[in-house]
Each structure stands twice: as C-alpha cells, then as structure tokens.
Scaffold this motif. Structure first.
Motif, PDB file in Angstrom:
ATOM      1  N   ARG A  14       0.859  -1.376   0.097  1.00 21.38           N
ATOM      2  CA  ARG A  14       0.658  -0.053   0.389  1.00 21.38           C
ATOM      3  C   ARG A  14       1.160   1.304   0.394  1.00 21.38           C
ATOM      4  N   ASP A  53       0.062   5.946   3.502  1.00 20.76           N
ATOM      5  CA  ASP A  53      -0.523   6.311   4.087  1.00 20.76           C
ATOM      6  C   ASP A  53      -0.921   7.116   5.674  1.00 20.76           C
ATOM      7  N   MET A  73      -7.716   0.522  -2.070  1.00 23.74           N
ATOM      8  CA  MET A  73      -8.242   0.020  -0.548  1.00 23.74           C
ATOM      9  C   MET A  73     -10.404   0.684  -0.755  1.00 23.74           C
ATOM     10  N   GLU A 106     -12.108   2.051   1.966  1.00 21.87           N
ATOM     11  CA  GLU A 106     -12.327   2.720   3.164  1.00 21.87           C
ATOM     12  C   GLU A 106     -13.460   3.517   3.505  1.00 21.87           C
ATOM     13  N   ASP A 148     -11.368   0.980   8.800  1.00 23.32           N
ATOM     14  CA  ASP A 148     -11.835   2.937   9.001  1.00 23.32           C
ATOM     15  C   ASP A 148     -12.971   3.047   7.946  1.00 23.32           C
ATOM     16  N   ARG A 167     -11.383   5.603  15.587  1.00 26.68           N
ATOM     17  CA  ARG A 167     -11.109   4.279  15.971  1.00 26.68           C
ATOM     18  C   ARG A 167     -10.416   4.561  17.290  1.00 26.68           C
TER      19      ARG A 167
HETATM   20 MG    MG Z   1      -7.383   2.929   6.746  1.00 21.65          MG
END
Ligand code: MG
Ligand code: PEP
Length: 605
Positions: free
Chosen positions: A340, A343, A437, A439, A463, A473
C-alpha cells in the motif's frame, strides 16, 4: 492493599487489544502533560527534560513561522501581525530562558515548567492589559504543550536496555517503530481503541497490550512490577507474589496453546468443509516481517503498510525504499505482496511530512491526499515500487480513495513513472496489478464506476467502520459505538462484493475484521474472496475456517443482512459460533466491539 515489598497494589481494567500475558518491570515512556499538576523529576532526568523543551520550542517556532508565511498571502498585514506577536512571545527570555531554568533549579518536568511560566505570564497580562495578550500566551502554551507531547513520542523512542512493560498515556506507532520491540513485554496505555494503529502494531508484533486504562500512566512508576492480561484486560501494578505466580502459569499455558495451534494448521489449506478456498495472507508493517508471516502459514502479504518505513526517521530515499520492497517481494516469492502506498495521518504522523496541529487529523490532510499534493515524494515511492517489481509478484494499492478522480490521478502518476523508468532503461515487471482500498463510504456508493479501473479491491474495514458510523477508531470514549457488525457496515461490504464480482475482480478484506473469527463468517458469507490477517491469527482462523461449510456461512450472512441491529447480529453469531471459535483461540465472552481482533484464548482459568 500493600504488597510484600510495601508498594500499593493497584488493579486497573481496560480494553484488551492484543492477547497474551506479561509480567515485568514498568518502563515509563510518556505521561499526559498535565497542565495543572506540577510534577518533579529526579536530577538525572533534568538534561532530558531540557532537551525535550528545546525541541518543542524550536518546533513551535518553525510552525508559527510557517503559518505566518502561508497566511500572509490570504489575510491582511494587520491580521498577520498576530503571528509576529506569537514569535516574539516564544523568543522572549521569559519563556526561552526561564523554562529551562525552572527545570534545572526546581527539577520540574518540561510540561510543568511550561505551565508554570505561561500561567503566571497569562495572569499578569490579564491584570495589566487587555485579555488579548493573555490569550496569545495561552495559545503559545497550548502549542508548546502539544509539541512537548509530540517530541516525547516521535523524537524520543525509548532506548530499551532490558525487557520491560511500556506504560504510557498514549503510544504512537512511530514510538514503537523506533524502539527495540524485542525488549517490550507488553504495553499498557491510558488511551486508545481496538483498531488504533498502535493496537494493530502490538498484535502484529505479538506484544500483549491493554489500552483505555485511563490512569495507568499516573499510578505506575518506573521500576514497579506489573502484570498484564491481554485477554481479559486486567492490569495489576505492584501485584502480590501469588498474583505473579498465577500470571506466570497463565502465560506458560497461553504460549503452549498458541504454538500447538500454529503447528497443527500451518501447512493446511484454508478451505471450508465443502471446498471453498479462501486464501489467507498477512498484514505486515515492515518488510522484515514477511518471512515470519509465511512461517505462520500466510500465502503472501495482503497489506504492507509502507508508511511504517517512514517512521524510522527521515523520509526514506528511493534506494532505501527499493531495498525494503525488494526484500518483501523476494521473501514472499512466488506468493504475491500487496504494497500500500504511504498512508499517513490520523494517528500515523511522519516527521517532516505530517501536520501536527490539524483540528481533525483523521479527516484531514492524509493518505492519498498527501501523496497527490506532494508529487515528488509520491513519485519516489512509485519509482522504488516499480523498480522492485521485477523481484517478485508486486501488487500496488492506493489507500483512502474517496472517488474516481483520486484513483485515476494516482494511476496516471504510476503510469508516468513507469514510462520514465522505461526511458531510463530500468527494468519493470510487465504485469503489476493495481488496486485500491475501499475504506470511505463515498467509494462504496460509486463502486460501480471504480471497479473498471482496478485489478482488485481490498476493504479497509477499520476505517470503513470509523467513517460509516462516525466513530473515531482510536477514541476509547466511543469504543462501544464502534460496531463492526452494524447492519450499515455489512450492507456496504455486500455492495462492494457484488460490484467486484460483476466486474470479475476479487475482493479482499485487510481490516481487523478479517482477523476476528466471527466477523470472518460474515465476510466470507457476504462474498469476500480473500483475507489479509495479522500473522499471529492466521493459524487459528484457518483452523476455524476448516471446521465450517461455505453454505452455512452464506446462509448466516444473508440472515444477518436482514437484521436491524448490531446486537441482534452479534447474538446470532455468538449463539452459533462462539463455542467453536473458542476452540481455535477466539475470545469466548460476548464483546461489544467485535472488530477488536484481540486474538484472545479460550478462558483457561
Ligand atoms: Mg485504513
Ligand atoms: C483499514 O482501514 O482497515 C486498514 C487496513 O488500514 P489502516 O488500519 O492502516 O488504516
């Protein structure tokens, strides 16, 4: 109650987020900067607290300078003068010199010294001048306090020379990434939620952890003995000798049980009784974890969180990233590795890249937004990825895509970088799958227009739940509202699976739900093709999957889709599967937040 050694025994209860047991000595790394409590320190800690203040002070000055230059284009010169005032206050000897002096002479923590100096100044100006100046001082005090906390975390990963239990108000992933984690027996923090990144990291490093303890950082002292139960969430500071012995036994039994589960299911295929194959891959934070994940039975890496390379210090160069990605690809070959792209944001701050004072960082300048705004940094990562692609089966995945435009811009940059490398005659693998992704709810709502643009989808349930339910979260105050099995969440997963299958592409889940056995029943039943889990959960989840039929999972998921509340869904799952899941290492008791993914054991007390 006092222990044999005369210290007060204190029992606290929090949220268990990474299962296992630990007994050890407290190593204190970060206390909440308490503005109105004056805390003193031993003499040997004075230089450390002074350097902490100096770094926070320099950082605050840099931030205000930056704000002044950014704002000077958009606001009047008169309004911009406020930043000049802030700079003057920061440079005033009353702050720049008196704070270190107080630390030195009165042995105060940096936070206490900042509080004392700024509080007195603010009271003084309140009396003799308008409130404006006092408010400016308060503003500066807040900035310094915030940066003190940042400095403690990001720049001062603790040097651990012996095994210890880390106790902190809050731990960031950068702190863990910078420390020698082999010395960390467990983590106990005042704050945090089950899917905060530090909880995820603790699980993947197999460090038992309890978060949301509220005041452990205030009651535990360096060197205290502490026992931590990452299955139930109990933490005892200064336990009795009987308790220490009890937890030793539990720890031994836990370790034996875990190795037994791994040994039994490591080489078996993740397949249901009626033949449905559900590949199980691993979530890893660092490339070095890849080999171990395969050892634990992973069929590749389904999520490599590349931002963890950025927590090690400065932003990594193209060559450093290339070597790291190559290592992961070679370790996993012939299995695939999904990397990924970086992020950052939320609870993942990167020095020199992230903003530290966003009002709402989780919804702020983060993830793909940062990459698209910082093309030089993003291109460096894409070049490193494509250069590494010839060393294995690379899949590139873009995080936090909110819509079509972001996805196509990220893809276009990847193609430009490929063309650039080809011009430079640097080899690149012919086929590199590109995915995104899912999310953010907006991506689900327009999933039909996104599926045609990618080779695969991976649902980031951590997410997706947070944004769908509007529940942070990482905030333990609202942890009971963070419901993975909320009907709204299940419907979104269902929509994603249907759209992907219509287009003929696969859907994976790489959020913590994939590691939770009861959630896994729903995900596979809803049509998820592949799971990416915490390595330590693969063996248990695989064994559990092998005890089920796909047809029962499908039936159960369809039944749950018709339900109106998360409680009903939980009740159904628990009544049907809790006992069986417990045999394979899942928590036996009903939980409010099933996405915790805490790899708990069957209660063995
Ligand atoms: Mg995430
Ligand atoms: C997710 O959001 O589910 C995910 C896997 O990404 P992260 O936990 O790193 O935000």
């Amino acid at each position: 109650m006092e222990t044999e050694a005369g210290r007060t025994r204190i029992l606290l209860r929090g949220l268990p987020v990474s299962a296992g047991y630990a007994i050890g000595k407290v190593r204190f790394v970060h206390r909440k900067p308490q503005s109105d409590v004056v805390q003193t320190i031993p003499e040997e800690r004075v230089p450390y607290e002074i350097s902490l203040f100096e770094k926070a002070h320099a950082r605050s000055l840099r931030e205000v300078e930056l704000l002044r230059s950014q704002m000077s284009e958009t606001i009047s010169a008169q309004d911009a003068s406020i930043f000049r005032t802030h700079i003057q206050i920061l440079q005033d000897p009353k702050i720049a010199e008196d704070v270190p002096k107080l630390i030195l002479e009165e042995h105060l923590t940096a936070a206490s010294a900042v509080y004392k100096v700024t509080h007195e100044l603010s009271l003084f100006f309140e009396k003799i001048a308008s409130g404006d100046k006092a408010r400016d001082i308060d503003d500066i005090a807040d900035r310094l306090m915030g940066n003190l906390s940042e400095e403690t975390q990001a720049l001062n990963a603790p040097v651990l020379d012996e095994e210890c239990v880390i106790v902190a108000h809050n731990v960031t992933p950068s702190l863990l990434a910078g420390a020698d984690t082999s010395k960390i027996l467990a983590l106990a923090t005042d704050t945090g939620g089950a899917t905060s990144h530090v909880a995820i990291l603790a699980r993947s490093l197999r460090i038992p952890a309890v978060v949301g303890l509220n005041r452990v950082s205030l009651v535990a002292r360096d060197g205290d003995t502490i026992v931590l139960d990452g299955v139930e969430g109990d933490v005892v500071v200064n336990p009795t000798e009987d308790e220490v012995e009890l937890y030793r036994q539990r720890r031994r039994r836990w370790i034996e049980r875990q190795s037994d589960i791994v040994a039994r299911s490591k080489t078996s295929r993740p397949e249901t009784l009626d033949g449905k194959y559900v590949p199980m891959l691993a979530n890893v934070e660092l490339p070095e974890e890849t080999a171990n994940a395969l050892e634990l039975g992973a069929e590749g890496v389904g999520l490599l969180r590349s931002e963890f390379l950025f927590f090690r210090g400065a932003i990594p160069s193209e060559e450093e990233q290339f070597q790291a990605y190559r290592l992961a690809l070679e370790s996993a070959y012939p299995n695939p590795v999904t990397i990924r792209t970086v992020d950052t944001g939320g609870d993942k701050l990167v020095k020199g890249l992230s903003l530290s004072d966003e009002p709402n960082p989780v919804m702020g300048w983060r993830s793909i937004r940062v990459c698209l705004d910082e093309p030089a940094m993003f291109r460096t990562q894409l070049r490193a990825l494509l250069r590494a692609s010839v060393y294995g089966r690379l899949k590139v995945m873009f995080p936090m895509i909110c819509g079509y435009d972001e996805l196509t811009r990220a893809k276009a940059m990847l193609e430009e970088v490929r063309a650039e490398l080809e011009r430079e005659r640097i080899p690149v693998a012919e086929s590199v799958e590109v995915g995104m992704m899912v999310e953010v709810p907006s991506a689900v709502m327009q999933i039909k227009s996104l599926v045609g643009e990618v080779d695969f989808l991976s649902i980031g349930t951590n997410d997706l739940i947070q944004f769908t339910l509007a529940v942070d979260r990482s905030n333990e105050k609202v942890k009971d509202l963070y419901r993975a099995h909320h009907p709204g969440v299940l419907r979104l997963v269902n929509m994603v699976c249907d759209a992907a299958h219509d287009e003929g592409i696969t859907v994976s889940v790489c959020g913590e739900m994939a590691s939770d056995m009861l959630s896994m029943v729903l995900l596979v039943g809803l049509g998820v093709d592949e799971l990416s889990l915490i390595p330590a959960r693969i063996a248990g989840n695989k064994a559990f999957l092998r005890s089920l039929t796909y047809s029962e999972m499908r039936e159960c998921a369809l039944e749950c889709l018709k339900m109106k509340t998360a409680d009903e869904i939980d009740a159904l799952l628990l009544s049907r599967y809790a006992e069986r899941a417990a045999e394979f290492g899942a928590p036996a008791a009903p939980r409010k937040a099933p996405a915790a993914g805490a790899d708990g054991a069957k209660r063995e007390r």
